[in-house]
Enzyme design. Structure first.
Site, PDB file in Angstrom:
ATOM      1  CE  LYS A  24      -2.730   2.631   3.362  1.00  0.00           C
ATOM      2  NZ  LYS A  24      -1.624   3.570   3.717  1.00  0.00           N
ATOM      3  CB  CYS A 122      -5.020   6.999  10.155  1.00  0.00           C
ATOM      4  SG  CYS A 122      -5.596   5.643   9.116  1.00  0.00           S
ATOM      5  CG  ASP A 324       1.967   1.529   9.612  1.00  0.00           C
ATOM      6  OD1 ASP A 324       1.524   2.331  10.452  1.00  0.00           O
ATOM      7  OD2 ASP A 324       2.073   1.801   8.404  1.00  0.00           O
ATOM      8  NE  ARG A 432      -6.721   5.212   4.176  1.00  0.00           N
ATOM      9  CZ  ARG A 432      -5.665   5.587   4.900  1.00  0.00           C
ATOM     10  NH1 ARG A 432      -5.771   5.703   6.212  1.00  0.00           N
ATOM     11  NH2 ARG A 432      -4.522   5.869   4.327  1.00  0.00           N
TER      12      ARG A 432
END
Length: 451
Positions: A24, A122, A324, A432
């Site tokens: 992503k 976010c 993440d 997303r």
């Protein structure tokens, strides 16, 4: 009743195989890079995620023709008719992504002007765009603030510059790369981010004709060229999604093989995973002359069946432990015996999701202090950026509201690991960054349903 709520019947180990596609955090940037070329570009293995839809819409607003290729996940970008888009049209997408700011450099080169709307993304910290604006100004852009956003022009063109980032920001590094490749002269970027996705973006730009040298000590040098062509590129696999499934295997006492996952980009995560007690096995991709089926490379992650061990870790920019990765892994740490410590040094407001885990029976306390080996830039500020996790904790079902993408997946993992049925609200936000996650959950034996 809404299609944005998932009922999760927890307590069942996840077992089976899933596949990750292009990262992503690279795919969307490579799509923006297609604006710089004077011929079409082709990107393979593109995941069907919301961020790709948003960038596709933004590209089409600016006259880029986006079409599907012959293979699944193949997108073709034709930038031969790049044009201006209205601020109202751009603002339609502004709340969905922070990608619009990366359009600035390419649009200034192609059109001489660009627009930055109010940025979404976010809510894990302010993530100011100061670094982006400072860099663009040094290239020669003029920035005019307006109620709806910022308008940029470059009446004298863009020129190479020397720029040092106060912090190795991934977004600002991407901004400099996408702007410098067609700027006149040489650009030197110091304290640059060097994440695998940054290196892959450099590969994309080099294929287009850019001249980029990565020196030691986070220094990147870009020699501007007069034109760039298109590219044909298969992105690196999504290491963040791969680690999320690994954490799900550990938290649910399961066994998941993540096809496409690559060891090289996950070394730091794998070390922590093993330190906790998780087991993994790497299968390399077979050479092209091998024809045996079912041998796509990947990594198998599984719970050992024995007690997990608490760890202390700090998130950091690459090659450190990626921010993440920490949210999904913290769910697994609630099942480890002892006291685990997590020091978040990248985003100052990323531990808010732990309140939901505590409501499910976890024991997590957050602190303003730096509970790590080194003080970080949040140490003397009023942010709860360290967490102490006491385990093991027996998790029970609860109603959960997803606050952001990675926290959302961690909430989903917690619901899968918990006893009883949880309702998870706002699950569409997970789209997303996680392709077909509900289908993948079903294939792993999870008992989930839309309500």
């Amino acid at each position: 009743m809404t299609d944005d709520v998932l009922a999760v019947h927890g307590g069942t180990p996840l077992n089976g195989r899933v596949r990750v596609r292009g990262a992503k955090n690279l795919v969307s940037k490579a799509m923006v890079a297609s604006l710089l070329g004077d011929s079409p570009s082709t990107l393979y293995d593109v995941p069907a995620i919301r961020d790709v839809e948003v960038v596709t819409g933004l590209l089409e607003l600016h006259g880029v023709r986006v079409s599907r290729g012959e293979s699944d996940g193949e997108l073709i970008f034709d930038p031969s008719n790049v044009e201006s888009a209205s601020t109202d049209e751009i603002n339609v997408h502004a709340g969905s992504s922070r990608i619009p700011i990366l359009f600035c450099g390419p649009l200034l080169h192609r059109l001489g002007h660009a627009f930055i709307p109010d940025l979404g993304g976010c809510h894990i910290g302010p993530r100011p765009i100061d670094f982006h604006i400072q860099a663009l100004r040094q290239f020669g852009a003029i920035v005019d603030k307006a109620p709806e956003g910022m308008h940029l022009t470059a009446p004298n063109g863009l020129h190479g510059t020397k720029f040092e980032l106060p912090y190795p920001s991934v977004g600002a590094t991407e901004q400099v790369l996408l702007t410098a490749v067609l700027a006149e002269g040489v650009t030197e970027l110091r304290n640059a981010a060097v994440e695998p996705e940054i290196m892959d973006l450099i590969c994309v730009l080099q294929k287009m004709g850019a001249i980029i040298t990565v020196h030691t000590d986070r220094v990147i040098e870009i020699k501007g060229v007069k034109r760039l062509g298109g590219y044909s590129h298969r992105p690196i696999p999504d290491r963040i999604e791969a680690a999320s499934w690994a954490a799900a295997a550990l938290a649910t006492r399961g066994d998941i093989t993540v096809l496409g996952a690559q060891q090289a980009d996950m070394g730091t995560f794998l070390n922590v995973f093993r330190s906790i007690g998780g087991q993994f096995e790497v299968t390399d991709t077979l050479p092209p002359n091998e024809t045996r089926p079912g041998r796509e490379g990947g990594i198998r992650f599984w719970h050992p069946g024995t007690e997990l061990t608490a760890v202390a870790l700090e998130t950091d920019v690459h090659p450190g432990f990626a921010t993440d990765w920490q949210q999904p892994l913290v769910v697994a740490l609630t099942q480890a015996r002892g006291i685990s410590i997590v020091h978040e040094t990248v985003y100052e407001q990323r531990l808010g999701y732990t309140e939901a885990l505590n409501s499910m029976g976890a024991t997590i306390q957050t602190y303003r202090d730096c509970l790590g080996g080194t003080p970080c830039r949040f140490g003397r500020r009023n942010f709860h950026h360290s967490a102490v996790i006491a385990g093991p904790s027996k998790l029970h079902a609860a109603d959960l509201v997803i606050p952001d993408l990675r926290a959302g997946f961690s909430h989903l993992i917690a619901a899968l690991a918990a006893e009883g049925t949880s309702r998870v609200y706002g699950v569409n936000l997970i789209k997303r960054g996680y392709e077909n996650f509900e289908t993948k959950l079903a294939e792993l034996g999870a008992n989930v349903e839309r309500v």
